[in-house]
Write a protein that holds these residues in place. Structure first.
Motif, short mmCIF file in Angstrom:
data_model
loop_
_atom_site.label_atom_id
_atom_site.label_comp_id
_atom_site.label_asym_id
_atom_site.label_seq_id
_atom_site.Cartn_x
_atom_site.Cartn_y
_atom_site.Cartn_z
N GLU B 648 0.70 -1.36 0.03
CA GLU B 648 0.19 -0.16 -0.05
C GLU B 648 0.95 1.32 0.09
O GLU B 648 0.46 1.98 -0.66
N HIS B 649 1.93 1.10 0.64
CA HIS B 649 2.69 2.48 0.92
C HIS B 649 4.19 1.78 0.33
O HIS B 649 5.13 1.62 1.18
N ARG B 767 3.10 6.75 -0.23
CA ARG B 767 2.65 6.45 -1.75
C ARG B 767 2.59 7.71 -2.23
O ARG B 767 2.06 8.83 -1.45
#
Lengths: 154, 812
Positions: B648-649, B767
């Motif tokens: 996700e990041h 992100r």
């Protein structure tokens, strides 16, 4: 060794609980987590050594966080705004210290036995793990020393 | 006289020199347009207050106003040079939005009032809290912008008068790790090296130190060596393509959060090849065996995998370091604000200890400072430590300090380490610190995880005092705002990163009713009626010079000894390095010559800490380990950061600074030349990461971490893949936006180094997402680490008003 394995497992689990309970106290949150890893490492090392002594110990540390514990973590963030969180933290750190102190004595005994039996392999295991336990104790002690004045007098 | 656009060319013209020669003089000056030196009424000596280099200058005064600055030709630090912040930053003093009267909160509003009303409120609250709860209710957050006299006075009031353990400075964000790394290796704070080591070194290694932007004048000194015929080799460790990296023989760009692994890899190679000084180790050092064992596990191939740096580069760098004859190392935020900060910085000290390279010309370590007077907060105790590098866990030291202050030892809190800033914020969050006095700094922009900081500062139960020049983001939360005088409007001493002390004198009157920080503290002490044990006043001084005299007594016999300095001597001589005592009346160039350290158990400032847990080492343990007062080698293992990139990041976020701004821009954004050079926030991305995100130069990005989002224009640079960089300078006072989406610290994690307690601003998972296509390039400078990959972007240049003089007439 079986007792020691169990107690290291308990300490790892307890450190993770302490971490989750005190998420708003960031140093305790992060360090309790880091120090739990040490005990988990000890659990694995003991499990690896165990078969030579005819014992069977699980290498998989317990203490993965459950859903209930995750909820507690969320709760701790809210609780973190209240000052009685400090008292709870002192109680938890005190338990970490006493558990680690017990484990330290266990390592001491295993180490003495290893010396008497001239069991180099076991002695090496003790020399590898025992210092970690002492550092866990010192951390809990230092954190207690630092926090008590504010919690108890403040 | 030659003139130069110093926004376009921040380091000015080269004056090449050779090893061992004196750095040539070049006098830089800038006067308000239309004026020449002949128009100036008088020149008043001062030193930089917008970085830690300590450049000596004269302030030009005409008709009672500041009209410019000029470097001091014969000062040891800068030999006449000034950097862009020195040249242009002074203009902020005359901003029309300076605070000129105290403000107090009435409901939702801050309203103007007089000093008596404002101070009475502070004193009444202090007294009430002392009665109700005691000193633990009160915290002081000081600044590396205060002068020595002010830092010392606030330390006496807080530790000695009020008796609180809650004192820290904003130096926690910039140099806490420098101090802690020195304390771990030498058992005492104090910069070992000297800027003059640049003149002698054959290898200069910069570890996470973008010297070109944080100390441009010191970098000019390096550039002048590089322009000579026998230049030093340069090693640079930095994930960004900084000017230092561009000048380097080897540039190592490790993945953020892996500095310890990298250092262990370098030490591994140096030890394995036998490039060590056995005699030095045997005579002056403890702990080498453990290091030797530890780094065995870090061969270049393994390190290459952890840091994602080619193994061959590690070998090359290690060979240059290992074969150096005169090695100078410098360290800054790339290590200090990153994961395992102290452990990594300590390995740089270890490099010098195993190579026996300390205390000789060219052989030095500079654990650098960020804030201009960070050194003063550390030595005077405004960072929570006991003044004079006294050891809080040594009762004899506490007794000695009590004697200096004429108090009982029990009146000085020393039952635990001083409360560091992030812990103070925690106490304020849970409600046990109920009054926080913030002086000359801006936590609402500078601390990690800003939504949390705002929620702490805005609590109604917290009585917040803010003492500043402007109505900062922090001041808006205050209950009382005190208008302070600043540099050029007050007198005091400033000590830079290489222990050089300068006297900075009052040139003009402060605006309106603004008062010097010293006068504010003296008034507070008088109103609280703080007394010593015999009933006399605790604070016995009444102006800067008498405060300095008091500090001299407090420092006497300690490593940071000022006892043979006077204002007169500083006026006459310019910068002088401490220790300066009867034996060394001219000051001391380098510490630790001949392997003599301050680490004797009875003399040292600290017994150290566990680098992983942060637990203080017990006195008995230290005595057993280092009875003979040697230097201490501490080994460390690489540990993964607490927040790792995920699906996700996937990126690592690092925050940092740019050459043209200082801290939260309260001054530099009010100097037009500096503001125009870097007018708004941007985010740096590598070409591959930009391609993945479908982003081109200038596009508006959203940068997100688990804590929040920021919007910034994309600058595509040569930064290492997988890393996104945001400058931390940009807050909200000069934006219309109310959405809190500009400050880099919206995104940073609340986590700190366990030993130095310095917050970690350079290791977070993030992100990026394209928000909006834009045609204009990002508002980032092209002259610095943010230089664009994209061709055709107009280079950063100053308007006509950014031209400064460079006088080489005095050059040798």
């Amino acid at each position: 060794m079986r007792d020691l394995h169990g107690r290291e497992n308990d300490l790892a689990h307890h450190l993770l609980l302490v971490s989750e309970r005190h998420k708003a106290d960031h140093e305790v949150y992060h360090l309790a987590r880091d120090l739990a890893v040490w005990s988990q490492r000890h659990v694995r090392a003991l499990a690896e050594a165990a078969p030579s002594y005819g014992i069977d110990l699980s290498a998989e540390p317990e203490g993965k966080a459950t859903l209930a514990e995750r909820l507690r973590e969320r709760g701790s963030e809210l609780l973190g705004l209240r000052s009685d969180a400090g008292l709870l933290m002192l109680r938890d750190l005190r338990t970490v210290y006493t558990e680690a102190a017990g484990i330290s004595l266990d390592w001491e005994m295993v180490g003495q036995a290893a010396k008497a039996a001239q069991d180099d392999q076991l002695l090496q295991l003790v020399q590898q793990c025992h210092p970690d336990t002492l550092r866990q104790m010192r951390w809990a002690n230092a954190k207690l020393k630092e926090s008590s004045p504010q919690v108890l007098v403040g | 006289m030659p003139q130069r656009d110093r926004i376009a060319e921040p380091w000015g013209v080269r004056t090449p020199y050779e090893p061992g020669d004196a750095w040539p003089v070049r006098v830089d000056s800038y006067l308000r347009e239309g004026l020449s030196a002949g128009d100036v009424d008088r020149w008043v000596p001062a030193a930089s207050l917008l970085h830690s280099n300590g450049d000596a200058m004269d302030i030009a005064v005409k008709d009672g106003a500041m009209v410019g600055v000029r470097g001091r030709a014969h000062d040891r630090v800068n030999r006449g040079r000034l950097d862009p912040k020195d040249l242009f930053g002074w203009q902020a003093n005359a901003s029309t939005d300076r605070l000129t009267r105290p403000l107090v909160r009435e409901g939702d509003e801050l309203v103007e009032t007089d000093w008596d009303t404002a101070m009475s409120r502070i004193v009444a609250r202090t007294r009430a809290l002392l009665d109700e709860q005691g000193p633990s209710a009160i915290g002081f957050y000081t600044s590396g912008q205060l002068f020595l006299e002010e830092s010392y006075t606030v330390a006496v009031i807080a530790h000695g008068g009020i008796g609180t353990n809650h004192v820290d400075g904003n130096t926690r964000l910039c140099t806490a790790t420098a101090a802690e790394a020195l304390k771990e290796s030498f058992a005492c704070d104090g910069q070992p090296g000297s800027y003059e080591d640049v003149d002698h070194a054959d290898v200069i290694a910069l570890f996470g130190h973008n010297m070109a932007e944080t100390q441009p004048v010191l970098w000019s000194r390096v550039l002048d060596r590089l322009a000579g015929s026998r230049p030093p080799a340069i090693i640079c460790v930095d994930p960004r393509p900084t000017p230092v990296a561009r000048a380097a023989d080897v540039h190592l760009a490790p993945l953020p959060g892996t500095n310890v692994a990298l250092m262990n890899g370098l030490l591994h190679e140096i030890i394995a090849h036998g490039w060590i000084d056995r005699d030095y180790l045997d005579a002056h050092v403890v702990g080498f065996d453990e290091l030797e064992q530890r780094v065995k596990k870090y061969p270049p191939e393994r390190v290459a995998e952890i840091c994602r740096v080619p193994a061959e580069q590690i070998r090359r760098a290690a060979e240059i370091l290992g074969r150096a004859e005169r090695l100078l190392s410098t360290v800054l935020q790339g290590f200090y604000q990153s994961h395992q900060a102290t452990a990594a910085a300590v390995q740089v000290n270890n490099l010098h200890l195993i190579r026996g390279m300390l205390g000789r010309p060219g052989c030095g370590v500079l654990q650098m400072n960020g804030q201009p007077t960070a050194e003063n907060t550390r030595e005077c105790g405004a960072d929570g430590d006991l003044p004079g590098f006294r050891n809080w866990s040594n009762d004899a030291h506490v007794a000695d300090l009590a004697k200096v202050w004429n108090l009982e030892p029990e009146q000085i809190p020393h039952y635990a380490p001083p409360t560091h800033l992030m812990q103070m914020m925690r106490y304020a969050e849970e409600g046990s610190i109920r009054m926080l006095w913030v002086m000359g700094t801006n936590p609402a922009v500078s601390l990690p995880e800003l939504h949390r900081i705002r929620s702490i500062l805005s609590q109604e139960r917290l009585f917040l005092v803010v003492q500043d020049l402007f109505l900062t983001e922090t001041a808006r939360f205050a209950d009382v705002v005190l208008p302070a005088a600043t540099w050029g409007e007050k007198t005091g001493t400033q000590t830079n990163a290489d222990r050089t002390v300068h006297l900075s004198e009052k040139a003009v009157e402060p605006p309106g009713e603004a008062r010097s920080d010293l006068d504010i503290f003296l008034d507070f002490a008088a109103r609280l009626d703080l007394r010593d044990k015999d009933g006399g006043p605790l604070v016995t001084w009444k102006d800067p010079e008498s405060a300095f005299e008091a500090w001299k007594e407090c420092s006497r016999g300690r490593p940071c000894d000022y006892s043979a300095m006077t204002y007169g001597k500083l006026r006459e001589r310019g910068g002088i390095q401490w220790p300066c005592d009867a034996e060394h009346p001219d000051g001391t160039e380098r510490l630790y010559a001949g392997g003599r350290f301050y680490s004797d158990p009875d003399y040292c400032e600290t017994y150290g800490r566990d680098l992983v847990t942060g637990a203080p080492v017990e006195p008995t343990e230290y005595r057993a380990m280092n009875p003979g007062g040697r230097a201490v080698i501490k080994a460390a293992e690489h540990l993964p950061p607490h927040e790792l990139p995920s699906e996700e990041h996937p990126l690592v976020l690092i925050t940092g600074r740019t050459l043209y701004h200082f801290h939260t821009r309260t001054k530099t954004a009010r100097a037009p030349q500096l503001q125009q050079a870097a007018p708004d926030v941007w985010a740096e991305l590598s070409e591959p990461d930009a391609r993945l995100a479908g982003v081109t130069e200038g596009d508006l990005l959203e940068i997100a971490t688990p804590r929040g989002t920021v919007q910034a224009a994309a600058r595509i640079t040569g930064i290492r893949e997988g890393v996104v960089f945001l400058p931390f300078h940009y807050g909200y006072w000069d934006t219309d936006s109310r959405s809190n989406d500009r400050a880099g610290n919206e995104l940073t994690i609340t986590d700190w180094d366990p030993a130095s307690k310095q917050p970690i601003n350079k290791t977070a998972a993030a992100r990026v997402r394209l928000l909006e296509r834009r045609d204009a390039p990002a508002p980032a400078p092209t002259t610095t680490a943010s230089a664009p990959r994209t061709a055709s972007i107009p280079p950063t240049a100053g308007a006509p008003g950014a031209t400064a003089d460079e006088d080489l007439a005095g050059a040798m």
